[in-house]
Scaffold this motif. Structure first.
Motif, PDB file in Angstrom:
ATOM      1  N   LEU A 241       0.829  -1.211   0.000  1.00 55.83           N
ATOM      2  CA  LEU A 241       0.000   0.000   0.000  1.00 55.83           C
ATOM      3  C   LEU A 241       0.861   1.257   0.000  1.00 55.83           C
ATOM      4  O   LEU A 241       0.555   2.239  -0.691  1.00 55.83           O
ATOM      5  CB  LEU A 241      -0.926  -0.002   1.217  1.00 55.83           C
ATOM      6  CG  LEU A 241      -2.073  -1.006   1.200  1.00 55.83           C
ATOM      7  CD1 LEU A 241      -2.805  -0.986   2.539  1.00 55.83           C
ATOM      8  CD2 LEU A 241      -3.036  -0.708   0.065  1.00 55.83           C
ATOM      9  N   ALA A 242       1.952   1.216   0.756  1.00 55.58           N
ATOM     10  CA  ALA A 242       2.839   2.373   0.819  1.00 55.58           C
ATOM     11  C   ALA A 242       3.468   2.657  -0.538  1.00 55.58           C
ATOM     12  O   ALA A 242       3.596   3.821  -0.946  1.00 55.58           O
ATOM     13  CB  ALA A 242       3.915   2.149   1.878  1.00 55.58           C
ATOM     14  N   ILE A 243       3.867   1.605  -1.256  1.00 55.34           N
ATOM     15  CA  ILE A 243       4.440   1.789  -2.585  1.00 55.34           C
ATOM     16  C   ILE A 243       3.425   2.443  -3.521  1.00 55.34           C
ATOM     17  O   ILE A 243       3.743   3.389  -4.254  1.00 55.34           O
ATOM     18  CB  ILE A 243       4.911   0.430  -3.162  1.00 55.34           C
ATOM     19  CG1 ILE A 243       6.098  -0.109  -2.356  1.00 55.34           C
ATOM     20  CG2 ILE A 243       5.300   0.585  -4.640  1.00 55.34           C
ATOM     21  CD1 ILE A 243       6.511  -1.513  -2.746  1.00 55.34           C
TER      22      ILE A 243
ATOM     23  N   ILE B  88      11.533 -11.963  -1.302  1.00 53.95           N
ATOM     24  CA  ILE B  88      10.477 -11.197  -1.973  1.00 53.95           C
ATOM     25  C   ILE B  88      10.174  -9.927  -1.186  1.00 53.95           C
ATOM     26  O   ILE B  88      10.011  -8.835  -1.751  1.00 53.95           O
ATOM     27  CB  ILE B  88       9.203 -12.037  -2.142  1.00 53.95           C
ATOM     28  CG1 ILE B  88       9.501 -13.286  -2.992  1.00 53.95           C
ATOM     29  CG2 ILE B  88       8.098 -11.213  -2.786  1.00 53.95           C
ATOM     30  CD1 ILE B  88       9.979 -12.974  -4.396  1.00 53.95           C
ATOM     31  N   GLY B  89      10.091 -10.037   0.127  1.00 52.92           N
ATOM     32  CA  GLY B  89       9.871  -8.861   0.956  1.00 52.92           C
ATOM     33  C   GLY B  89      11.015  -7.871   0.834  1.00 52.92           C
ATOM     34  O   GLY B  89      10.802  -6.651   0.800  1.00 52.92           O
ATOM     35  N   THR B  90      12.243  -8.383   0.759  1.00 51.48           N
ATOM     36  CA  THR B  90      13.405  -7.515   0.582  1.00 51.48           C
ATOM     37  C   THR B  90      13.317  -6.738  -0.725  1.00 51.48           C
ATOM     38  O   THR B  90      13.619  -5.544  -0.780  1.00 51.48           O
ATOM     39  CB  THR B  90      14.694  -8.350   0.618  1.00 51.48           C
ATOM     40  OG1 THR B  90      14.836  -8.938   1.919  1.00 51.48           O
ATOM     41  CG2 THR B  90      15.909  -7.492   0.334  1.00 51.48           C
ATOM     42  N   LEU B  91      12.892  -7.410  -1.804  1.00 50.15           N
ATOM     43  CA  LEU B  91      12.727  -6.733  -3.092  1.00 50.15           C
ATOM     44  C   LEU B  91      11.699  -5.605  -2.990  1.00 50.15           C
ATOM     45  O   LEU B  91      11.934  -4.479  -3.467  1.00 50.15           O
ATOM     46  CB  LEU B  91      12.305  -7.732  -4.162  1.00 50.15           C
ATOM     47  CG  LEU B  91      11.921  -7.149  -5.528  1.00 50.15           C
ATOM     48  CD1 LEU B  91      13.095  -6.417  -6.153  1.00 50.15           C
ATOM     49  CD2 LEU B  91      11.404  -8.244  -6.451  1.00 50.15           C
ATOM     50  N   LEU B  92      10.560  -5.885  -2.367  1.00 55.57           N
ATOM     51  CA  LEU B  92       9.531  -4.856  -2.225  1.00 55.57           C
ATOM     52  C   LEU B  92      10.005  -3.716  -1.327  1.00 55.57           C
ATOM     53  O   LEU B  92       9.668  -2.546  -1.558  1.00 55.57           O
ATOM     54  CB  LEU B  92       8.247  -5.478  -1.673  1.00 55.57           C
ATOM     55  CG  LEU B  92       7.525  -6.436  -2.627  1.00 55.57           C
ATOM     56  CD1 LEU B  92       6.345  -7.103  -1.938  1.00 55.57           C
ATOM     57  CD2 LEU B  92       7.062  -5.695  -3.873  1.00 55.57           C
ATOM     58  N   GLY B  93      10.777  -4.041  -0.306  1.00 53.37           N
ATOM     59  CA  GLY B  93      11.353  -3.002   0.533  1.00 53.37           C
ATOM     60  C   GLY B  93      12.297  -2.109  -0.255  1.00 53.37           C
ATOM     61  O   GLY B  93      12.299  -0.879  -0.088  1.00 53.37           O
ATOM     62  N   SER B  94      13.099  -2.702  -1.141  1.00 47.96           N
ATOM     63  CA  SER B  94      14.000  -1.918  -1.992  1.00 47.96           C
ATOM     64  C   SER B  94      13.220  -1.024  -2.938  1.00 47.96           C
ATOM     65  O   SER B  94      13.597   0.135  -3.170  1.00 47.96           O
ATOM     66  CB  SER B  94      14.913  -2.853  -2.790  1.00 47.96           C
ATOM     67  OG  SER B  94      15.767  -3.594  -1.954  1.00 47.96           O
ATOM     68  N   ILE B  95      12.120  -1.560  -3.503  1.00 44.63           N
ATOM     69  CA  ILE B  95      11.296  -0.766  -4.411  1.00 44.63           C
ATOM     70  C   ILE B  95      10.710   0.438  -3.674  1.00 44.63           C
ATOM     71  O   ILE B  95      10.725   1.567  -4.185  1.00 44.63           O
ATOM     72  CB  ILE B  95      10.178  -1.627  -5.017  1.00 44.63           C
ATOM     73  CG1 ILE B  95      10.782  -2.688  -5.954  1.00 44.63           C
ATOM     74  CG2 ILE B  95       9.166  -0.770  -5.768  1.00 44.63           C
ATOM     75  CD1 ILE B  95       9.766  -3.690  -6.478  1.00 44.63           C
ATOM     76  N   PHE B  96      10.211   0.204  -2.476  1.00 42.39           N
ATOM     77  CA  PHE B  96       9.619   1.298  -1.694  1.00 42.39           C
ATOM     78  C   PHE B  96      10.657   2.386  -1.415  1.00 42.39           C
ATOM     79  O   PHE B  96      10.402   3.577  -1.628  1.00 42.39           O
ATOM     80  CB  PHE B  96       9.052   0.745  -0.389  1.00 42.39           C
ATOM     81  CG  PHE B  96       8.526   1.805   0.536  1.00 42.39           C
ATOM     82  CD1 PHE B  96       7.536   2.680   0.128  1.00 42.39           C
ATOM     83  CD2 PHE B  96       9.040   1.941   1.814  1.00 42.39           C
ATOM     84  CE1 PHE B  96       7.057   3.664   0.970  1.00 42.39           C
ATOM     85  CE2 PHE B  96       8.571   2.921   2.668  1.00 42.39           C
ATOM     86  CZ  PHE B  96       7.572   3.787   2.244  1.00 42.39           C
ATOM     87  N   ILE B  97      11.826   1.988  -0.959  1.00 41.60           N
ATOM     88  CA  ILE B  97      12.868   2.966  -0.649  1.00 41.60           C
ATOM     89  C   ILE B  97      13.329   3.679  -1.914  1.00 41.60           C
ATOM     90  O   ILE B  97      13.523   4.901  -1.925  1.00 41.60           O
ATOM     91  CB  ILE B  97      14.052   2.269   0.048  1.00 41.60           C
ATOM     92  CG1 ILE B  97      13.622   1.759   1.426  1.00 41.60           C
ATOM     93  CG2 ILE B  97      15.238   3.215   0.185  1.00 41.60           C
ATOM     94  CD1 ILE B  97      14.665   0.938   2.124  1.00 41.60           C
ATOM     95  N   GLY B  98      13.496   2.929  -3.010  1.00 41.23           N
ATOM     96  CA  GLY B  98      13.947   3.535  -4.258  1.00 41.23           C
ATOM     97  C   GLY B  98      12.972   4.557  -4.797  1.00 41.23           C
ATOM     98  O   GLY B  98      13.372   5.653  -5.226  1.00 41.23           O
ATOM     99  N   VAL B  99      11.679   4.220  -4.786  1.00 38.97           N
ATOM    100  CA  VAL B  99      10.659   5.154  -5.265  1.00 38.97           C
ATOM    101  C   VAL B  99      10.604   6.398  -4.380  1.00 38.97           C
ATOM    102  O   VAL B  99      10.540   7.535  -4.865  1.00 38.97           O
ATOM    103  CB  VAL B  99       9.281   4.465  -5.316  1.00 38.97           C
ATOM    104  CG1 VAL B  99       8.173   5.471  -5.593  1.00 38.97           C
ATOM    105  CG2 VAL B  99       9.267   3.380  -6.387  1.00 38.97           C
TER     106      VAL B  99
END
Length: 319
Positions: free
Chosen positions: A11-13, A273-284
């Motif tokens: 949701l945050a992403i 998978i969670g790590t990937l989504l965490g990276s996407i959130f931080i990157g965005v």
């Protein structure tokens, strides 16, 4: 609370992308998302390594300096020693494995706390690469102390790793996705992967059942450093230079991504998978803040707040 714990990252992403898309005209474009994906490919590689160390109930603070070491090693092999692609890839990966072995020796054999041991290794590795380069970056046609210029250069096949594209998709992103899939399948569907988790969940119980816990902990630290070295290779090929201390900022980003990933889909444990989504959130988030001209030091405050929130949420749900 449980709903936020399971789906809060996704949701945050979505919310962050929607906010920056309405606020910035140039945010929701292919060129910008391509830049975001290129940047998170490096962070994700580092974060996957951190995830492996967390799985065995450890922690690796040396990944940032290992990224810098690999960046310098690749640049040195190409520019100073005129080597080809194989050497430019093999040397930093080998150095990364040696850093992992040193971490494992200090933590497992000498029984030092993982935070203190990897912190010491971080300073040692950082000092080694600064001593080798004398504090200078390595780049094409750089002047040499003895006179003249460096004999080699960054070759196109190496630069393709960080700058090239396949089917319109950055090659570094494809490499990241491939390694995420492989790591996820390995940890989820193989016996060895499950033994990593068993080692971290209860080390003494795992030892009593016959699992060689020290061996798996050693593997985890080696994998962590090798992934950091791989991130350093991608970083060097992307920027086309070997910059000293280039990986320092990646430590915090990788740690935040790994811990944010704990909560994805309610896993409650380190997962790729969670790590990937965490990276996407931080990157965005960081990309949008940069486009809004938010100072870098304020971005560090935001990353620290996100890490506190992720840890607090995980602790509350577990309690």
């Amino acid at each position: 609370m449980k709903f936020l714990y399971k789906y809060g990252t996704i949701l945050a992403i979505i919310i962050v992308i929607a906010f920056f898309s309405f606020s910035l005209d140039s945010f929701f474009t292919y060129a910008n998302f391509s830049d975001i994906l290129r940047s998170i490919s490096i962070v994700t590689l580092v974060a996957i390594g951190i995830t492996f160390s967390l799985i065995v109930d450890g922690f690796d603070l040396s990944v940032g300096s290992t990224v810098s070491l690999a960046t310098i090693a690749s640049a040195s092999a190409l520019v100073l020693h005129r080597q080809e692609l194989f050497v430019a890839l093999a040397v930093p990966l080998l150095l990364g494995a040696l850093v992992g072995l040193l971490n494992a020796f200090l933590i497992i054999r000498l029984r030092l706390p993982d935070l203190l041991a990897t912190l010491a290794v971080m300073y040692i590795v950082n000092g080694a690469q600064l001593t080798y380069t004398k504090g200078f970056s390595i780049y094409n046609d750089m002047p040499l102390p003895e006179g003249g210029v460096a004999p080699g250069k960054f070759i196109p096949s190496f630069l393709f790793i960080g700058q090239g594209e396949l089917f319109g998709i950055p090659f570094s992103v494809l490499l990241m996705l491939l390694l995420v899939i492989v790591a996820h399948l390995f940890l989820t569907y193989t016996k060895t992967g499950r033994l990593f988790y068993m080692t971290g969940e209860n080390r003494e119980a795992a030892r009593l059942t016959g699992i060689p816990v020290d061996r798996y902990r050693t593997y985890a630290y080696i994998i962590s450093s090798v992934f950091a070295a791989l991130g350093g290779i991608v970083l060097a090929s992307r920027i086309g230079t070997g910059q000293v201390s280039a990986g320092a900022s990646l430590l915090m980003d990788g740690v935040a991504a790994a811990f944010i990933g704990f909560s994805v889909f309610g896993a409650g444990k380190p997962n790729v998978i969670g790590t990937l989504l965490g990276s996407i959130f931080i990157g965005v988030l960081l990309n949008g803040l940069t486009m809004m001209n938010v100072p870098y030091y304020a971005q560090d405050m935001i990353k620290g707040a996100l890490l506190i929130f992720a840890l607090a949420l995980s602790h509350i749900v577990k309690k």
